[in-house]
Each structure stands twice: as structure tokens, then as C-alpha cells.
Scaffold this active site. Sequence first.
Site, PDB file in Angstrom:
ATOM      1  NE  ARG A  24      -3.957  -1.946   2.457  1.00  0.00           N
ATOM      2  CZ  ARG A  24      -4.052  -3.256   2.305  1.00  0.00           C
ATOM      3  NH1 ARG A  24      -2.966  -3.999   2.157  1.00  0.00           N
ATOM      4  NH2 ARG A  24      -5.241  -3.857   2.282  1.00  0.00           N
ATOM      5  N   GLY A  92      -2.250 -10.552  -5.298  1.00  0.00           N
ATOM      6  CA  GLY A  92      -3.649 -10.137  -5.388  1.00  0.00           C
ATOM      7  C   GLY A  92      -3.856  -8.722  -4.876  1.00  0.00           C
ATOM      8  NE  ARG A 120      -6.428 -14.722  -5.494  1.00  0.00           N
ATOM      9  CZ  ARG A 120      -5.765 -14.130  -4.508  1.00  0.00           C
ATOM     10  NH1 ARG A 120      -4.453 -13.961  -4.602  1.00  0.00           N
ATOM     11  NH2 ARG A 120      -6.400 -13.707  -3.442  1.00  0.00           N
ATOM     12  CG  ASP A 312      -3.871 -14.151   4.538  1.00  0.00           C
ATOM     13  OD1 ASP A 312      -4.671 -14.632   3.714  1.00  0.00           O
ATOM     14  OD2 ASP A 312      -3.490 -12.966   4.493  1.00  0.00           O
TER      15      ASP A 312
HETATM   16  C1  S3P Z   1      -5.005  -8.696   2.003  1.00  0.00           C
HETATM   17  C2  S3P Z   1      -6.278  -9.076   2.262  1.00  0.00           C
HETATM   18  C3  S3P Z   1      -6.712 -10.496   2.311  1.00  0.00           C
HETATM   19  C4  S3P Z   1      -5.535 -11.441   2.441  1.00  0.00           C
HETATM   20  C5  S3P Z   1      -4.413 -11.091   1.532  1.00  0.00           C
HETATM   21  C6  S3P Z   1      -3.923  -9.670   1.779  1.00  0.00           C
HETATM   22  C7  S3P Z   1      -4.704  -7.265   1.976  1.00  0.00           C
HETATM   23  O1  S3P Z   1      -7.398 -10.765   1.110  1.00  0.00           O
HETATM   24  O2  S3P Z   1      -5.941 -12.771   2.215  1.00  0.00           O
HETATM   25  O3  S3P Z   1      -3.349 -12.000   1.752  1.00  0.00           O
HETATM   26  O4  S3P Z   1      -3.516  -6.880   2.004  1.00  0.00           O
HETATM   27  O5  S3P Z   1      -5.651  -6.470   1.926  1.00  0.00           O
HETATM   28  P1  S3P Z   1      -8.971 -10.406   1.001  1.00  0.00           P
HETATM   29  O6  S3P Z   1      -9.093  -9.035   1.529  1.00  0.00           O
HETATM   30  O7  S3P Z   1      -9.345 -10.478  -0.426  1.00  0.00           O
HETATM   31  O8  S3P Z   1      -9.635 -11.432   1.855  1.00  0.00           O
END
Ligand code: S3P
Length: 433
Positions: A24, A92, A120, A312
Site C-alpha cells: 500500500r 492479489g 482469481r 491467512d
Molecule cells: C489482504 C487481504 C486479504 C488477504 C491477503 C492480503 C490485503 O485478502 O488474504 O493475503 O492486504 O488487503 P482479502 O481481503 O481479499 O480477503
Amino acid sequence: MKVEPAASLKGAMAVPGVKGISQRAVLLAALADGESRVTGFGRAADTESAIAVARAIGADVVDAGPEEVRVHGVGLRNARPPGEPIDCGNAGTVMRLACGLLAGQHGAFELVGDESLTARPHERVAEPLRLMGARIETTEGHAPIRITGSALHPVTYELPVASAQVKSAILIAGLFADDGPTTVVELYPSRDHTERLFESLGIRIARTHHSVGVWPVERLDPFELEIPGEFSSAAPFIAAAVLLSGSELVIQGVNVNPLRAGLLDVLGRMGARIAVFNRRTVGGEAVADLEVRATPLVATSVEREEIPRLVDELPLVALLGAFAHGTTRVTGAEELRAKETDRIETVTQALRAVGVHIRALPDGFEVRGVPARPRGGTVDAAGDHRIAMLGAIAGTASREGVRIIGPECAAISFPGFYDLLADLVQTGDIEAL
Ligand code: S3P
């Protein structure tokens, strides 16, 4: 790679900076007017993906030290279309946040990722952004994702799935909206790293227990941020120290944000003794040192409301359940099927392969605890860092060790994982637990 059985875990350790805050910070710094400095940056393949995206849109990112990056941003609306796809790797969080960040720019962008990230579900991000006026197309719900910058307006959006990634993408897009607030409503609160970072950057937000609103900004000032240790990287070591008798482990400087550290509550219910001390605030986040000792465990249940706070760590909950008296049940966790792998399947396969009595449920799993070490065996990490680390911790607590196929994927979140584990494990009487 084979991880041998261990008697205990002993010593003091620290973990790299929070992955999601590192990502971020770099992405927001890329849009600031001037140079930001991030320390405690958690180096890993997933955070390198954030740096790659920042560079692709024109930011100058300098590796100023092992845990320090300096980012010279391009300005809020000045992301430069690179004219080729932007690679988010396996990350992701990077892909989803980049959707929000690019929706309010000028020009056309394309986001791609590796095989797992491509597969995904990404409509969950595209849909709310479209409601804000974004021009964003997924490839039948998956990546590549094509975004053409446009004018955005505020919305109030109720998240259909608890996802901090989706929440964050909407909030970042809200910075570009023609008015405010852009509001996200969530039934079960997810991690709030974005909200906390916005607060430290002086961005106006309004929070209730179940919602967060953000107002647009004219510009982003450069910032200095110190990032604390990643709870999810500490978690495998916490699990090993709880399981291996005689363990005494101190973990320094860990982020214990209550929306991240749900594993501590679950372990508390299971009877574990974990001291949380030296509580302080670093970079707007709660931080503490942890002292972990081995304890016999009792089974517990983890239900939907609690899931976002340890999503996680659920693979580790399954492993802990294998040693607990009774049957441990995780439900309301169908989100696990949308992670780097379908973690309901990969956790079940991995733990079954080492001799754990585990059964997959549509929305979780059920594990029957046995008061003895499982035999051990071979775990296929399937390219999923959390499964590789799960296999390694299962190896330390097994009778014969665990061979891991594809162990290198641990570097997606924690490149030094195996070396650190090797430094801390003590050999000796491995029959006792
Ligand atoms: C994350 C949010 C989670 C987590 C990922 C990191 C983040 O995913 O599983 O490893 O940094 O916002 P989701 O928010 O899609 O559940």
C-alpha cells in the site's frame, strides 16, 4: 526440500515488515508529489510486484537499503500508461489496489499476473469501480484487466464478500471522486491497513465499526512511514512454538492490529500461553513483542464473523487442530477457495498427506485432534506460499519429517523463512510433544 522433526523452537526473532502495508505504501507513494521514504519495508516477491507497478506507471523507486525504499511519486493523476501490460506477479493485493489507483487516471492500462492471479475472481473489484464510473473490464471475470481512466463519483457500497482488497480498491478510487465521501460498508470488518495509512497521510476519512468513508484529495503529500513486522510471517513460528514441547520463543516487533491477529484469540481459546508485551504504536499500527511457550491444546470452532481477522492463518489453525483434544472446525470460510490456491483443497490435501485426520467442508474444514505426532510425508506447495510454510511447520511437528515439493514459493511473502526456522529449531527427543 525436507524439513526434519524438531524437539522445540528456542530463541528470539523478528519478521519482515507487513506485506500489505509495504504494498500500500509504495503504491500510494507512487502518486505523491515528491519523495516518500518507507522503512521496515518487507522484501518479498509480492512487495517487489508493488515496486514493479509503481515503476511501470512512472514512479522512481530506489532501493535505499535492505528494508528501505524511497519512492519519487508522479503526482495524484499523473500515472503514465506504460504502453505494455503491467505485471502484478502473484500479488492479489497489488492487482486489486492498482485497479482503484488507475481508474481515476488518464489513459489506458492493462494489468496481468501469473497463472494463479489470472485465475482469481476480479469482478469483485471491477463491479464496484464501475458503479463509480470507472471504465474497467476483466477477462471473463479474470485477468488481464483493462482500465481506461475516467471521471469518478462517490458511491456507498456494501461488500458482498469480506475483503480488505476490494474495500481498499474502492477507497483508493474514492481519492479521485468528484465529491465525497465514498463509503464502503462491511458486515464483518476486514483488515484496516488502508484506513490507517490514509489517516497517517492526512486523508480525511470517517469510520464506524461497519463502514468507512473517504473524501477526495487534490494531491498527496510525500510521507515517511515505518512498517512493523508481519503477523502472518510470525504465525508459522507461533504455531511451531505452541506445538513443540519445551519451546520458548520471543518474536519482536510484530503488528498486532486486532483485525489481523485473530490467531492469538483462537490460540487463547485452545489454551495456548502467549504473552503479548511491550505494546506500542508504529506507523499508526499496534505493535508488540510476543513470548510463546508450548501448551497442550483443546479444540475450538472458528466461524464466519471471525474469519477476516485470521483468513491467512486458517491453514495453521487446521494444523493446530490436529494436535488439539477434540474436533476443531472452521466454517464460513469459503473465501479460502479464492486465494492463491483453493486453500480448502490444498490444506486438506497437504495435511492428509502427512497423516492428519482432516475433512474438507464446503466452507472450511474439520480436523480430529490426536495426542501424538503425525507420521509426516510429502506436501505439494502447489505454488502457494502459505501451503509451503504449513508443510514446513508440519514437518517440525511430525515423526518422520515432511518433504516439500516447490518450497521456493515461500519467498512470495517470506524469503528468509526456511533459514530462520533452521536457526531456531532444536533437535533432541522428538517423540515428546
Ligand atoms: C489482504 C487481504 C486479504 C488477504 C491477503 C492480503 C490485503 O485478502 O488474504 O493475503 O492486504 O488487503 P482479502 O481481503 O481479499 O480477503
